[in-house]
Write an enzyme that holds these catalytic residues in place. Structure first.
Site, PDB file in Angstrom:
ATOM      1  N   SER A 241       0.831  -1.221   0.000  1.00 40.45           N
ATOM      2  CA  SER A 241       0.000   0.000   0.000  1.00 40.45           C
ATOM      3  C   SER A 241       0.857   1.260   0.000  1.00 40.45           C
ATOM      4  CB  SER A 241      -0.969   0.002   1.185  1.00 40.45           C
ATOM      5  OG  SER A 241      -0.313  -0.289   2.383  1.00 40.45           O
ATOM      6  N   HIS A 271      -1.962  -8.868   1.951  1.00 45.47           N
ATOM      7  CA  HIS A 271      -1.553  -7.628   2.642  1.00 45.47           C
ATOM      8  C   HIS A 271      -2.584  -7.328   3.740  1.00 45.47           C
ATOM      9  CE1 HIS A 271       0.392  -3.890   3.316  1.00 45.47           C
ATOM     10  NE2 HIS A 271      -0.093  -3.169   2.324  1.00 45.47           N
ATOM     11  N   HIS A 318       6.101 -13.156   6.510  1.00 45.57           N
ATOM     12  CA  HIS A 318       6.308 -11.742   6.146  1.00 45.57           C
ATOM     13  C   HIS A 318       7.391 -11.650   5.082  1.00 45.57           C
ATOM     14  CE1 HIS A 318       6.893  -7.398   6.541  1.00 45.57           C
ATOM     15  NE2 HIS A 318       5.681  -7.411   7.065  1.00 45.57           N
ATOM     16  N   ARG A 327       4.509  -5.647  16.477  1.00 50.04           N
ATOM     17  CA  ARG A 327       3.117  -5.166  16.522  1.00 50.04           C
ATOM     18  C   ARG A 327       2.196  -6.268  17.055  1.00 50.04           C
ATOM     19  NH1 ARG A 327       2.717  -3.342  10.372  1.00 50.04           N
ATOM     20  NH2 ARG A 327       3.573  -5.470  10.226  1.00 50.04           N
ATOM     21  N   ASP A 373      -1.317  -8.944  11.769  1.00 46.29           N
ATOM     22  CA  ASP A 373      -2.723  -9.324  11.566  1.00 46.29           C
ATOM     23  C   ASP A 373      -3.136 -10.551  12.384  1.00 46.29           C
ATOM     24  OD1 ASP A 373      -3.064  -7.291   9.614  1.00 46.29           O
ATOM     25  OD2 ASP A 373      -1.958  -8.551   8.202  1.00 46.29           O
TER      26      ASP A 373
HETATM   27  N1  NMX Z   1       1.348 -20.180   5.302  1.00 47.19           N
HETATM   28  C1  NMX Z   1       1.675 -21.112   4.361  1.00 47.19           C
HETATM   29  N2  NMX Z   1       2.656 -20.919   3.459  1.00 47.19           N
HETATM   30  C2  NMX Z   1       3.335 -19.766   3.524  1.00 47.19           C
HETATM   31  C3  NMX Z   1       3.065 -18.791   4.479  1.00 47.19           C
HETATM   32  C4  NMX Z   1       2.014 -19.012   5.383  1.00 47.19           C
HETATM   33  N3  NMX Z   1       1.640 -18.121   6.290  1.00 47.19           N
HETATM   34  N4  NMX Z   1       3.917 -17.759   4.284  1.00 47.19           N
HETATM   35  C5  NMX Z   1       4.686 -18.074   3.233  1.00 47.19           C
HETATM   36  N5  NMX Z   1       4.329 -19.280   2.761  1.00 47.19           N
HETATM   37  C6  NMX Z   1       4.835 -19.966   1.565  1.00 47.19           C
HETATM   38  C7  NMX Z   1       4.616 -19.062   0.353  1.00 47.19           C
HETATM   39  O1  NMX Z   1       3.260 -19.137  -0.101  1.00 47.19           O
HETATM   40  C8  NMX Z   1       5.646 -19.604  -0.621  1.00 47.19           C
HETATM   41  O2  NMX Z   1       5.154 -20.815  -1.138  1.00 47.19           O
HETATM   42  P1  NMX Z   1       5.379 -21.209  -2.698  1.00 47.19           P
HETATM   43  O3  NMX Z   1       6.864 -21.203  -2.898  1.00 47.19           O
HETATM   44  O4  NMX Z   1       4.735 -22.547  -2.801  1.00 47.19           O
HETATM   45  O5  NMX Z   1       4.693 -20.145  -3.493  1.00 47.19           O
HETATM   46  C9  NMX Z   1       6.807 -19.916   0.317  1.00 47.19           C
HETATM   47  O6  NMX Z   1       6.233 -20.095   1.640  1.00 47.19           O
HETATM   48  C10 NMX Z   1       7.879 -18.840   0.380  1.00 47.19           C
HETATM   49  O7  NMX Z   1       7.268 -17.609   0.734  1.00 47.19           O
HETATM   50  P2  NMX Z   1       8.085 -16.520   1.601  1.00 47.19           P
HETATM   51  O8  NMX Z   1       9.268 -16.127   0.789  1.00 47.19           O
HETATM   52  O9  NMX Z   1       8.310 -17.040   2.972  1.00 47.19           O
HETATM   53  O10 NMX Z   1       7.037 -15.342   1.727  1.00 47.19           O
HETATM   54  P3  NMX Z   1       6.748 -14.129   0.733  1.00 47.19           P
HETATM   55  O11 NMX Z   1       7.718 -13.018   1.033  1.00 47.19           O
HETATM   56  O12 NMX Z   1       6.663 -14.581  -0.681  1.00 47.19           O
HETATM   57  O13 NMX Z   1       5.273 -13.691   1.183  1.00 47.19           O
HETATM   58  C11 NMX Z   1       3.538 -13.200   2.725  1.00 47.19           C
HETATM   59  C12 NMX Z   1       5.022 -13.006   2.375  1.00 47.19           C
HETATM   60  C13 NMX Z   1       3.187 -12.273   3.875  1.00 47.19           C
HETATM   61  C14 NMX Z   1       2.690 -12.815   1.503  1.00 47.19           C
HETATM   62  C15 NMX Z   1       3.308 -14.692   3.102  1.00 47.19           C
HETATM   63  O14 NMX Z   1       4.058 -15.018   4.252  1.00 47.19           O
HETATM   64  C16 NMX Z   1       1.841 -15.034   3.326  1.00 47.19           C
HETATM   65  O15 NMX Z   1       1.133 -15.356   2.357  1.00 47.19           O
HETATM   66  N6  NMX Z   1       1.352 -14.948   4.623  1.00 47.19           N
HETATM   67  C17 NMX Z   1      -0.058 -15.147   4.901  1.00 47.19           C
HETATM   68  C18 NMX Z   1      -0.857 -13.896   4.550  1.00 47.19           C
HETATM   69  C19 NMX Z   1      -0.590 -12.780   5.547  1.00 47.19           C
HETATM   70  O16 NMX Z   1      -0.610 -12.967   6.747  1.00 47.19           O
HETATM   71  N7  NMX Z   1      -0.359 -11.567   5.017  1.00 47.19           N
HETATM   72  C20 NMX Z   1      -0.218 -10.369   5.872  1.00 47.19           C
HETATM   73  C21 NMX Z   1       1.164  -9.722   5.813  1.00 47.19           C
HETATM   74  C22 NMX Z   1       1.200  -8.518   6.717  1.00 47.19           C
HETATM   75  N8  NMX Z   1       0.357  -7.435   6.226  1.00 47.19           N
HETATM   76  O17 NMX Z   1      -0.471  -6.908   6.932  1.00 47.19           O
HETATM   77  O18 NMX Z   1       0.517  -6.994   5.051  1.00 47.19           O
HETATM   78  C1  MLT Z   2       2.565  -3.783   6.536  1.00 45.72           C
HETATM   79  O1  MLT Z   2       2.338  -3.344   7.666  1.00 45.72           O
HETATM   80  O2  MLT Z   2       2.520  -3.058   5.538  1.00 45.72           O
HETATM   81  C2  MLT Z   2       2.810  -5.252   6.381  1.00 45.72           C
HETATM   82  O3  MLT Z   2       3.457  -5.795   7.468  1.00 45.72           O
HETATM   83  C3  MLT Z   2       3.394  -5.661   5.043  1.00 45.72           C
HETATM   84  C4  MLT Z   2       4.815  -5.285   4.758  1.00 45.72           C
HETATM   85  O4  MLT Z   2       5.503  -4.610   5.498  1.00 45.72           O
HETATM   86  O5  MLT Z   2       5.282  -5.751   3.673  1.00 45.72           O
END
Ligand code: NMX
Ligand code: MLT
Length: 441
Positions: A241, A271, A318, A327, A373
């Site tokens: 964002s 996100h 993350h 947080r 979150d």
């Molecule tokens: N549960 C299951 N698998 C996960 C998770 C999770 N919480 N987090 C990462 N992975 C998987 C990811 O999908 C990827 O799989 P593949 O190679 O099959 O595509 C693999 O682990 C490697 O991902 P990472 O490099 O660890 O994470 P990346 O930087 O790509 O993504 C997020 C970060 C935040 C998108 C990811 O951890 C996620 O999807 N978390 C759950 C959603 C979430 O809580 N988002 C909120 C973030 C904070 N916010 O407010 O923005």
């Molecule tokens: C945020 O607060 O924006 C989330 O933790 C996502 C991020 O920092 O990439």
């Protein structure tokens, strides 16, 4: 000129000169190499933006102008409550100085004064089906308020580059002031049959928001909102964002439509929307297991089922952090202090015991720890705010502060249009072939 604007002008004038000098001396300094896996992997870790309000460390978490969350809780003015006032954080992010109680009280009054929302924004919202997702309503409402943009009007009238910062500041202040009223209107029309609650001019910004939501009269709910609005306010510039805001506003689109774009980005489930996904997932799990007091084994089974279904565990992982999110910890501390026996909060803590180990075992998740979150929904449910499709709006109201402060800084520093480079697969193959050839020679 108001006291905050005056300080911002003084500070930003100095910083602008400092940056000019730094670039003159060191502008060609190489700070990083970029790997192909970063180009095709969501630009992780690529440094490409200046963002003054906050900086994220993978292990320590967020620091706002150098201050961690516990330090903010200690040093920022608290007004009538026990948690920091978001007004103080806004002042800090804008000026790099901790404000006094008087300065923060001035800002509370100033935002109350600027808080009136144009009537057409409410009429626009009234046209939408009440079950329209609250983030869609929020984004449309923000776009509709562009009619009030000082930046857009003055640009149209031929504003000079030297005045951009001033117009951006005016919009930032008024937009932050208006958002709680817009957000409360959306909540009350969607979930309380349109019975709206008028603002209370004696309250600070977050407490007034809590009051207009009307979910709880408990003073602890006002404190929760002060804390919530403080900790969600900024997470450096690379999150989706903030980056969207930076990109859109770099075209000199005004702060209103830039912020609407940022909110569309926040509305994605990887996100900001993750905060609704977390509580939805928890409620689904509890209903599948048939109890509000699940065992670690039951949680573990459900986590495995979610992963086997090809889904992520919301609230965990993350893109930058590699430790439990401070947080998350701040919200856990709040709940431990005020309602340690709450069932749903205890489920969140049990999930925290179980999930990191399972994610670690997958061997591919870079950060198995909870993010912001993972906890926020449970504390809101405690106070009766159970309508989880609304949660990302709360995140958005808070995030406005960081991204709007950053926009003021970007315009004050004269930062240019953002335009990184993309490549196609042919380019990648040609690059690899050329490298192989050079290696042979
Ligand atoms: N549960 C299951 N698998 C996960 C998770 C999770 N919480 N987090 C990462 N992975 C998987 C990811 O999908 C990827 O799989 P593949 O190679 O099959 O595509 C693999 O682990 C490697 O991902 P990472 O490099 O660890 O994470 P990346 O930087 O790509 O993504 C997020 C970060 C935040 C998108 C990811 O951890 C996620 O999807 N978390 C759950 C959603 C979430 O809580 N988002 C909120 C973030 C904070 N916010 O407010 O923005
Ligand atoms: C945020 O607060 O924006 C989330 O933790 C996502 C991020 O920092 O990439």
């Amino acid at each position: 000129m108001d006291p905050l604007k005056q300080k911002f002008l003084q500070k930003s004038t100095l910083v602008r000169q400092e940056i000019k000098d730094i670039l003159a001396e060191n502008g060609t300094l190489k700070i990083a190499d970029v790997k192909l896996e970063q180009v095709i992997g969501g630009a992780r870790g690529i440094i490409m933006m200046l963002w003054e309000p906050s900086l994220l460390d993978a292990n320590e978490g967020i620091r706002f102008r150098g201050y961690s969350i516990p330090q903010l809780q200690e040093k920022l003015p608290k007004g009538k409550g026990q948690e920091p006032l978001p007004e103080g954080l806004f002042w800090l992010m804008m000026t790099d100085e901790i404000p006094t109680e008087e300065e923060v009280a001035w800002l509370s009054r100033e935002w109350m004064k600027r808080g009136e929302v144009p009537e057409h924004t409410f009429r626009l919202l009234d046209q939408l089906p009440p079950d329209t997702h609250p983030m869609t309503q929020f984004s449309l409402a923000i776009t509709s308020m562009q009619t009030e943009s000082v930046f857009a009007r003055q640009y149209d009238e031929g504003m000079s580059k030297a005045e951009y910062w001033d117009a951006a500041y005016e919009d930032a202040m008024s937009l932050v002031a208006r958002l709680p009223r817009v957000a409360a209107y959306i909540y009350r029309r969607s979930f309380h049959k349109g019975h709206h609650i008028a603002a209370n001019p004696d309250l600070d910004w977050a407490a007034n928001f809590a009051h207009m939501l009307g979910v709880s009269k408990d003073p602890e709910f006002k404190d929760l909102m002060r804390l919530y609005m403080t900790i969600h306010a900024d997470h450096e510039g690379g999150n989706a964002s903030a980056h969207t805001m930076n990109l859109i506003s770099s075209t000199l689109a005004d702060p209103y439509i830039s912020f609407a774009g940022a909110m569309n980005s926040l509305a994605g489930p990887l996100h900001g929307l993750a905060n609704q996904e977390v509580i939805k997932w928890i409620f689904e799990m509890l209903s599948a297991i048939g109890t509000h007091q699940p065992t670690a084994e039951q949680i573990s089974d459900y986590v495995h089922q979610t992963i086997a279904a090809g889904k992520v565990i919301p609230g965990y992982g993350h893109a930058v952090l590699r430790k439990p999110d401070p947080r998350f910890i701040a919200q856990m501390e709040f709940a431990k202090k005020h309602f340690p026996d709450d069932d749903i909060v205890n489920v969140v803590w049990k999930i925290y015991d179980v999930v990191p180990g399972i994610l670690q075992e997958l061997g591919k998740v870079k950060n198995p720890w909870p993010n912001v979150d993972a906890h926020s929904g449970a504390t809101l449910v405690h106070f009766g705010l159970t309508e989880y499709s609304y949660y990302t709006v709360l995140f958005g109201v808070s995030r406005a502060m960081g991204v709007l402060v950053a926009t003021c800084w970007a315009r004050a520093l004269g930062l240019p249009l953002e335009r990184p480079k993309s490549v196609n697969l042919d380019w990648v193959k040609a690059f690899i072939a050329e490298k192989a050839l050079t290696a042979k020679v």
